[in-house]
Design a protein around this motif. Structure first.
Motif, short mmCIF file in Angstrom:
data_model
loop_
_atom_site.label_atom_id
_atom_site.label_comp_id
_atom_site.label_asym_id
_atom_site.label_seq_id
_atom_site.Cartn_x
_atom_site.Cartn_y
_atom_site.Cartn_z
N GLN A 1 -5.66 41.68 13.73
CA GLN A 1 -5.58 42.59 14.87
C GLN A 1 -4.12 42.99 15.13
OE1 GLN A 1 -7.91 44.14 16.54
NE2 GLN A 1 -6.40 45.13 17.86
N GLN A 2 -3.23 42.01 15.09
CA GLN A 2 -1.80 42.31 15.30
C GLN A 2 -1.27 43.21 14.19
OE1 GLN A 2 -0.58 38.17 15.45
NE2 GLN A 2 0.01 38.34 17.61
N ALA A 3 -1.71 42.96 12.96
CA ALA A 3 -1.27 43.79 11.83
C ALA A 3 -1.73 45.23 12.02
CB ALA A 3 -1.80 43.22 10.53
N THR A 4 -2.96 45.37 12.50
CA THR A 4 -3.49 46.72 12.73
C THR A 4 -2.69 47.42 13.82
OG1 THR A 4 -5.68 46.00 12.06
CG2 THR A 4 -5.57 48.00 13.41
N GLU A 5 -2.35 46.68 14.87
CA GLU A 5 -1.56 47.27 15.97
C GLU A 5 -0.17 47.68 15.49
OE1 GLU A 5 -1.79 44.35 19.05
OE2 GLU A 5 -3.89 44.82 19.48
N GLU A 6 0.39 46.94 14.53
CA GLU A 6 1.70 47.33 13.99
C GLU A 6 1.64 48.71 13.35
OE1 GLU A 6 4.07 44.91 11.48
OE2 GLU A 6 3.84 43.13 12.73
N VAL A 7 0.51 49.00 12.73
CA VAL A 7 0.37 50.31 12.08
C VAL A 7 0.09 51.40 13.10
CG1 VAL A 7 -0.93 51.67 10.40
CG2 VAL A 7 -0.55 49.25 9.98
N THR A 8 -0.77 51.11 14.04
CA THR A 8 -1.27 52.17 14.91
C THR A 8 -0.41 52.39 16.17
OG1 THR A 8 -2.73 50.64 16.08
CG2 THR A 8 -3.64 51.78 14.17
N SER A 9 0.53 51.49 16.42
CA SER A 9 1.32 51.59 17.65
C SER A 9 2.23 52.82 17.66
CB SER A 9 2.18 50.33 17.79
OG SER A 9 3.07 50.50 18.87
N ARG A 10 2.53 53.31 18.86
CA ARG A 10 3.44 54.45 18.99
C ARG A 10 4.90 54.00 18.99
NH1 ARG A 10 2.22 58.06 22.93
NH2 ARG A 10 4.38 58.63 23.13
N THR A 11 5.14 52.70 18.97
CA THR A 11 6.50 52.18 18.87
C THR A 11 6.56 51.20 17.70
OG1 THR A 11 6.03 50.39 20.37
CG2 THR A 11 6.94 52.38 21.34
N MET A 12 7.78 50.88 17.31
CA MET A 12 7.93 49.88 16.25
C MET A 12 7.75 48.50 16.87
SD MET A 12 8.56 51.10 13.22
CE MET A 12 9.52 49.89 12.32
N ILE A 13 6.65 47.86 16.55
CA ILE A 13 6.40 46.52 17.09
C ILE A 13 7.23 45.51 16.31
CG2 ILE A 13 4.64 44.72 17.27
CD1 ILE A 13 2.62 46.87 17.89
N GLY A 14 7.79 44.55 17.04
CA GLY A 14 8.54 43.50 16.37
C GLY A 14 10.01 43.82 16.23
N GLY A 15 10.44 44.92 16.82
CA GLY A 15 11.86 45.25 16.78
C GLY A 15 12.16 46.35 15.80
N LEU A 16 13.27 47.00 16.05
CA LEU A 16 13.67 48.10 15.18
C LEU A 16 14.51 47.58 14.02
CD1 LEU A 16 14.66 50.68 17.89
CD2 LEU A 16 12.97 51.07 16.12
N PRO A 17 14.34 48.20 12.86
CA PRO A 17 15.19 47.80 11.75
C PRO A 17 16.63 48.20 12.00
CG PRO A 17 13.82 49.69 11.17
CD PRO A 17 13.37 49.23 12.51
N VAL A 18 17.54 47.46 11.44
CA VAL A 18 18.96 47.76 11.61
C VAL A 18 19.35 48.84 10.60
CG1 VAL A 18 21.29 46.80 11.47
CG2 VAL A 18 19.40 45.40 12.32
N PRO A 19 20.04 49.89 11.05
CA PRO A 19 20.44 50.92 10.10
C PRO A 19 21.26 50.34 8.96
CG PRO A 19 20.92 51.61 12.34
CD PRO A 19 20.51 50.16 12.40
N GLY A 20 20.90 50.75 7.77
CA GLY A 20 21.64 50.27 6.62
C GLY A 20 21.39 48.81 6.32
N GLY A 21 20.40 48.24 6.98
CA GLY A 21 20.09 46.84 6.76
C GLY A 21 19.51 46.62 5.38
N ALA A 22 19.31 45.38 5.07
CA ALA A 22 18.82 45.06 3.73
C ALA A 22 17.46 45.68 3.50
CB ALA A 22 18.73 43.56 3.58
N GLY A 23 17.36 46.53 2.55
CA GLY A 23 16.09 47.16 2.26
C GLY A 23 15.31 46.34 1.26
N SER A 24 14.02 46.20 1.47
CA SER A 24 13.22 45.53 0.46
C SER A 24 12.46 46.56 -0.34
CB SER A 24 12.26 44.53 1.12
OG SER A 24 11.45 45.20 2.04
N GLY A 25 12.74 47.82 -0.10
CA GLY A 25 12.07 48.87 -0.84
C GLY A 25 12.96 49.46 -1.90
N PRO A 26 12.49 50.51 -2.51
CA PRO A 26 13.23 51.08 -3.63
C PRO A 26 14.37 52.00 -3.24
CG PRO A 26 11.17 52.22 -3.33
CD PRO A 26 11.20 51.15 -2.30
N TYR A 27 14.54 52.28 -1.97
CA TYR A 27 15.61 53.16 -1.54
C TYR A 27 16.03 52.70 -0.15
CZ TYR A 27 11.44 54.87 0.54
OH TYR A 27 10.24 54.91 1.20
N GLY A 28 17.00 53.38 0.43
CA GLY A 28 17.44 53.00 1.77
C GLY A 28 18.19 51.69 1.76
#
Lengths: 106, 247
Positions: free
Chosen positions: A76-103
């Motif tokens: 349920q919490q995971a679903t809310e993370e996707v559907t929420s109008r805000t970033m749940i759990g805090g905002l990522p830090v700009p330029g922070g460590a990316g775990s994706g292929p870019y950024g």
């Protein structure tokens, strides 16, 4: 992982800079070129860096919805993370460590 | 009467054994998933995968183990394996939105941008206020070369969550690519208001100033970018640009 991603970004930027210098500088095409039609090398270098995806910002470690189940969040919490109008759990830090292929990494 | 009691006892005992087996089986699977999640959170992705593999060998249809293993695969850069796990989740539980979302993110990593856009659009259709779906739709569009479409999606994300600095910055970047320097400058300014050490935003604003013919301010912006950047390549680019601008 962080180092891999940052390494990839550095390589992209380095390739962009190197190809620009090697080419002698060709002004990158834009759909609607801004007013000053300068061909200065400074604009070319900046444009080249901004044209690829290397300077795009992703959500870093927040790329993916977090682990679910015991020791993780509920479905349920995971679903809310996707559907929420805000970033749940805090905002990522700009330029922070990316775990994706870019950024990430600035 | 005795026969009846004996029969009831047999039924009760059998049920208890079956329930016990099921209970302990579930307990074992949960324990493995729990260990896997803990290892994932500590960054030990390989051992985490082993835990999820073990859980799935006991319970092949365990959506949690499949989902979480997908996170490990993604973190290891094994994007196709991650996508496979999220797809397996969706086969078992088609309405599981987190697996749908993560599949979209994995598709971006695989450069399967049409597939990613289709997924995020589907999420947006069902959840129009999903800031994450709009943001990732923006990323997909940008990477697909649709900078106008990307700017529109980042605009929605920034409106939904005004403190979302990446949404402001990426919108500025997309606007710059469309040639709308005034709007790009404004949005880069919003990003810097939220994070005044955001090197990439200074870099972008420097590029905007250069194109606007304001070399002095451009130099200042690139100096700020170099100051705050931890990336030697970006610092080097700033140095080259500043040298080209001249004194």
């Amino acid at each position: 992982m962080k180092q891999q991603v940052r390494g990839a970004i550095r390589i992209k930027l380095a390739v962009a800079a190197a190809s620009l210098l090697a080419s002698g500088g060709v002004l990158l095409g834009h759909q609607s070129e801004p007013a000053r039609a300068t061909a200065s090398a400074a604009v070319e270098i900046a444009d080249k860096a901004l044209t690829g995806s290397a300077l795009l910002e992703d959500e870093g470690p927040y790329n993916m919805i977090d682990a679910i189940g015991p020791s993780g969040i509920t479905q349920q919490q995971a679903t809310e993370e996707v559907t929420s109008r805000t970033m749940i759990g805090g905002l990522p830090v700009p330029g922070g460590a990316g775990s994706g292929p870019y950024g990430g990494g600035q | 009467m005795k026969r009846l009691i004996a029969a009831a006892l047999i039924v009760f005992t059998s049920a208890s054994v079956a329930y016990g087996d099921s209970f302990f089986h579930r307990l074992r699977v949960d324990g493995l998933v729990s260990d896997g999640v803990t290892l994932y959170h500590t960054g030990d992705y390989q051992h985490s995968i082993q835990k999820f593999d073990d859980a799935l060998s006991l319970s092949s249809g365990n959506v949690e183990a499949l989902f979480d293993r997908g996170l490990d695969q993604y973190a290891l850069g094994q994007y196709q394996a991650a996508a496979d796990d999220f797809q397996a989740c969706l086969k078992l539980q088609p309405d599981f939105v987190p697996a749908q979302f993560n599949l979209g993110v994995a598709d971006i990593a695989l450069s399967q941008l049409d597939a990613a856009k289709a997924i995020f659009q589907e999420i947006i259709n069902q959840h129009p206020s999903s800031v994450r779906a709009h943001f990732d739709m923006g990323l997909s569009s940008y990477l697909a070369g649709d900078t106008s479409g990307a700017a529109a999606q980042f605009t929605v994300a920034a409106l939904l969550h005004p403190q979302y600095v990446q949404a402001h910055y990426d919108k500025a970047l997309a606007l710059y690519r469309t040639g709308n320097l005034v709007a790009a400058d404004q949005e880069a300014g919003e990003a810097l208001k939220l994070s005044n050490s955001f090197a990439k935003a200074y870099f972008l604003r420097g590029a905007i100033r250069l194109r606007q013919g304001n070399d002095d301010d451009a130099r200042s912006q690139f100096q700020q970018a170099a100051r705050f950047s931890s990336d030697p390549v970006l610092k080097s680019l700033c140095g080259q640009i500043i040298a080209q601008i001249g004194a």
